[in-house]
Design a protein around this motif. Sequence first.
Motif, short mmCIF file in Angstrom:
data_model
loop_
_atom_site.label_atom_id
_atom_site.label_comp_id
_atom_site.label_asym_id
_atom_site.label_seq_id
_atom_site.Cartn_x
_atom_site.Cartn_y
_atom_site.Cartn_z
N CYS A 102 0.85 -1.19 0.00
CA CYS A 102 0.00 0.00 0.00
C CYS A 102 0.88 1.24 0.00
O CYS A 102 1.91 1.28 0.68
CB CYS A 102 -0.88 0.04 1.24
N VAL A 103 0.45 2.24 -0.76
CA VAL A 103 1.17 3.52 -0.79
C VAL A 103 0.49 4.46 0.18
O VAL A 103 -0.74 4.59 0.17
CB VAL A 103 1.12 4.13 -2.21
N GLY A 104 1.27 5.10 1.04
CA GLY A 104 0.75 6.11 1.96
C GLY A 104 0.98 7.50 1.39
O GLY A 104 2.00 7.76 0.74
N HIS A 145 -12.64 4.63 6.03
CA HIS A 145 -12.59 4.18 4.63
C HIS A 145 -11.50 4.95 3.89
O HIS A 145 -11.29 6.13 4.14
CB HIS A 145 -13.93 4.43 3.95
N GLU A 146 -10.78 4.26 3.02
CA GLU A 146 -9.86 4.90 2.07
C GLU A 146 -10.08 4.20 0.73
O GLU A 146 -9.70 3.04 0.58
CB GLU A 146 -8.39 4.74 2.50
N VAL A 147 -10.69 4.88 -0.24
CA VAL A 147 -10.90 4.27 -1.55
C VAL A 147 -9.62 4.42 -2.38
O VAL A 147 -8.97 5.47 -2.34
CB VAL A 147 -12.11 4.90 -2.28
N GLU A 148 -9.24 3.35 -3.06
CA GLU A 148 -7.96 3.37 -3.78
C GLU A 148 -8.04 2.56 -5.08
O GLU A 148 -8.76 1.56 -5.15
CB GLU A 148 -6.85 2.76 -2.90
N MET A 149 -7.25 2.95 -6.07
CA MET A 149 -7.05 2.09 -7.23
C MET A 149 -6.05 1.01 -6.84
O MET A 149 -5.05 1.28 -6.19
CB MET A 149 -6.51 2.88 -8.43
N LEU A 193 -10.72 -0.87 -0.93
CA LEU A 193 -10.80 -0.05 0.29
C LEU A 193 -9.67 -0.46 1.22
O LEU A 193 -9.55 -1.63 1.59
CB LEU A 193 -12.14 -0.27 1.00
N ASP A 194 -8.81 0.50 1.55
CA ASP A 194 -7.76 0.31 2.54
C ASP A 194 -8.38 0.69 3.88
O ASP A 194 -8.30 1.84 4.31
CB ASP A 194 -6.55 1.19 2.18
N LEU A 195 -9.08 -0.27 4.51
CA LEU A 195 -9.74 0.04 5.79
C LEU A 195 -8.67 0.24 6.86
O LEU A 195 -7.67 -0.50 6.91
CB LEU A 195 -10.71 -1.07 6.17
N GLY A 202 -2.78 -0.94 12.84
CA GLY A 202 -3.76 0.05 12.37
C GLY A 202 -4.22 -0.23 10.95
O GLY A 202 -5.28 0.24 10.53
N LYS A 203 -3.41 -0.97 10.21
CA LYS A 203 -3.65 -1.15 8.77
C LYS A 203 -3.84 -2.60 8.35
O LYS A 203 -4.57 -2.87 7.39
CB LYS A 203 -2.45 -0.58 7.99
N GLY A 204 -3.15 -3.53 8.99
CA GLY A 204 -3.08 -4.89 8.46
C GLY A 204 -3.94 -5.90 9.20
O GLY A 204 -3.59 -7.08 9.25
MN MN Z 1 -4.43 4.02 2.04
#
Ligand code: MN
Length: 233
Positions: free
Chosen positions: A29-31, A83-87, A114-116, A135-137
């Motif tokens: 994932c890119v931050g 929510h984080e919508v991403e390609m 979605l990168d929840l 927090g992410k994984g």
């Molecule tokens: Mn993200």
Amino acid sequence: MEYVFPPHAQPSLAVAGNHARFPVRRIFCVGRNYAEHAREMGALDQASGFEPPFFFMKPADAIVSGDGELQVNYPPLTKNLHHEVEMVVALSAGGANVTVDAANALIFGYAVGLDLTRRDVQAKAKEKGHPWDMGKGFDQSAVCSEIHPASSVGHPSSGGICLKVNGEMRQDGDLSDMGWNVAEIIANLSTMVRLEAGDLIYTGTPAGVGPVVPGDLLEAELAGVASLRARIV
Ligand code: MN
């Protein structure tokens, strides 16, 4: 091969127009890849300018995918699930030190995901200089649509990427606002690890991230490419 217990199923994603599935290897994932989102997270100020993007990961089995309305369980430990919508870029070939010009040749196709994020857990980690992983994984943190092959959708570099929650627009961005484009992301990431077929890359989220609660319906769309619907339960 004998194992001391049966190995888990291979995480995979459906492919549009193909009965064969895409086997997921790793999720990168890119931050902070959109300036407006970096600004809303307090990571961009006028004095220092745009801070370059960076990478984090989720486990491959954090994938949530399937037909129709997906179900995502509200995770433990958080009171602020975002929510984080991403390609999402799906690779069917690998390489190390891939050049920007050669990067597109690694791409199998594109999805919307979605990168929840457990924002409160991530914020605590940031404050202490700890890793972001919890927090992410976490389980079910990587929602993803079916993959649309580049052979049918091309390599989208502009166009809308948006997310509605209960019918209300929350994120309404454009791929052309990405800080690093897809080829630059692949080139950069391939200097850090050898990329492999099956790797997914979540390419960062536009502005407008915010909380969701059980019952919410999330509708994500990558214009002309992919869409998904997910219910938080
Ligand atoms: Mn993200």
